[in-house]
Enzyme design. Sequence first.
Site, PDB file in Angstrom:
ATOM      1  CB  SER A 143      -0.916   0.022   1.220  1.00 17.02           C
ATOM      2  OG  SER A 143      -0.174   0.415   2.346  1.00 17.02           O
ATOM      3  CE  LYS A 144      -1.413   7.740  -0.436  1.00 18.52           C
ATOM      4  NZ  LYS A 144      -2.507   8.601  -0.881  1.00 18.52           N
ATOM      5  NE  ARG A 145       0.284   2.667   7.276  1.00 23.37           N
ATOM      6  CZ  ARG A 145      -0.251   3.604   8.030  1.00 23.37           C
ATOM      7  NH1 ARG A 145      -1.472   4.017   7.789  1.00 23.37           N
ATOM      8  NH2 ARG A 145       0.415   4.141   9.026  1.00 23.37           N
ATOM      9  CE  LYS A 185       4.118   5.092  -3.972  1.00 21.21           C
ATOM     10  NZ  LYS A 185       3.649   5.969  -5.017  1.00 21.21           N
TER      11      LYS A 185
END
Length: 558
Positions: free
Chosen positions: A264-266, A268
């Site tokens: 997920s974007k997490r 990053k």
Amino acid sequence: MEVVQVARIMTEKSTIRARFAPSPTGYLHVGGARSALFNWLFCRKHGGTFVLRIEDTDIQRNIAGADQKLRDDLQWLGIDLDESPDKSGEYGPYRQSERLHLYKAAQEKLLASGNAYYAFDTPEELDALRKQAEAEKRGFKYPRPTKFPTTEEAERAKAEGRPVVVRFKTPDEPITVHDELLGDVTLETGQLDDFVIAKSNGWPTYHLAVVVDDAQMQITHVLRAQEHLMNTPKHVFLQRALGYETPKYVHLPLVFNIDGTKMSKRDKHKTVRKVVKERLKANTWSKDAVSQVAACSEEALKKWLDKSDTELDMDQVERIAMAVGVEIPEIDVHDFRSSGYLSEALVNFIALIGWSPGDDREQMTIDEMVAAFSIDRINKTSGRFDREKLLAMNTDWCAAASPQRLLEAFKDWAQVSGSPMATLDDTVTTRVLDACKGFRTFRDVEGKAGILFAPDERVEYDPKAVKKVLEKKDGQGYVMLERLLPALESVDAWTAEGLDAMIKNFCEENDAKLGDVAQPIRVAVAGRPVSPAIGETLALLGVEKTVNRIRRCLSKRK
Ligand code: GLU
């Protein structure tokens, strides 16, 4: 090959209709891309119709422009659409925000038939009910009233400022839904509560909208992520109450990181945060400096360091990443596009997470995948996103691509990633791509050859390389460069072949090995001993820049 062509040019339309239904909350995630791809492969294989529907009923989460980005990403992947907001078919509009009247009608129908009812609990009241359930150690279920409120009562509640929602009266019976892949999934009576189908702002929830749309758009097959499996019983109950047919469902295995965590974007934020923390701890960076790079307050930085991702947006995180020189992991299709992957490699790789053609083929074109696709070869269990494997696959795809295809893809990458190499003309770009053969991604090409096209002052000399290649043995590298200059200045044919021949000659005359000459040249013109073949490196650079850079390097000799 014949079979493949037949699959793609199949003109006879079947009644199969499948859709991809993303919410416009950002770029297309690789997991979403995989759902889109499987629906598309299925449609193309069977002559079906592939529909894109934008599910934008969650107004708070919608991001301006995301709708277009999703469509660009799909197009880049080679997933074309038969019906979409841009290409309206009989069942449009294709954005849920433009279909509110349909959901309203369904809601009215459910209310009129007693299958739904108004509820107007405040968040505090709901919270108290939840707490009570917790205290009594039972799961929370909305307590269905014995008598449903009338429309007048609902209106009065609304006038009093209460949030009025509509809840579905979930039938008191067990439900079995059939998944084409996983088989039957049964929920016993009472496992579902009376879920909300219309929110207090009048908009439908996902459950109502998806059911209305799949029916109205005559969707025959729903291929979607397994995280929706537990929504399907709700959807089937709604379909029954509304007199709709149930489409065939296929719940696709999830895509995880190689370490088993959710992709997920997490990730990053996590990657960049880790390095920032290390730097702060080692005192090699200060909070002040980080805030400055990110243009954020100290307070926001503190919260972000405390794992609050929302404090910084992706632009800010990217700026920090650039400053610390950390690579942000690719998560969205667009990330892979700007990291320099070929779309055909990414599509190939994504398809193989969770599906296989049934033989040991790995490298497959999208047409070959259409021909081989079948639902029963989709895996039941989750897949891992193995970045090393993707890199290897991309390397193979690049090596196999025609010069024309590479040129086209490279130009797209250079433009999307803002590479200075975007300004090169086609002939030079083709030469560069050929000179860098064996590269893994277009970014590697830039890493290897980009410096040849930068201003001369941009060349930074890597101290290790200077020591090893130029200074060693009493500055033997420098000596070579000094001797080479006049020879270079008098080369007649400034071509790769001409230069290679001249360097070979020079080596013979000076009793030197090729490396003793080529490596000092590389360090002088590129700052490091890495560049394409030496003759082509200099040919691409041109005589003037070559001489300039060698002189500049010699002038820095200590
Ligand atoms: N909008 C939903 C999502 O993005 C669609 C789920 C479905 O395919 O039904 O997850």
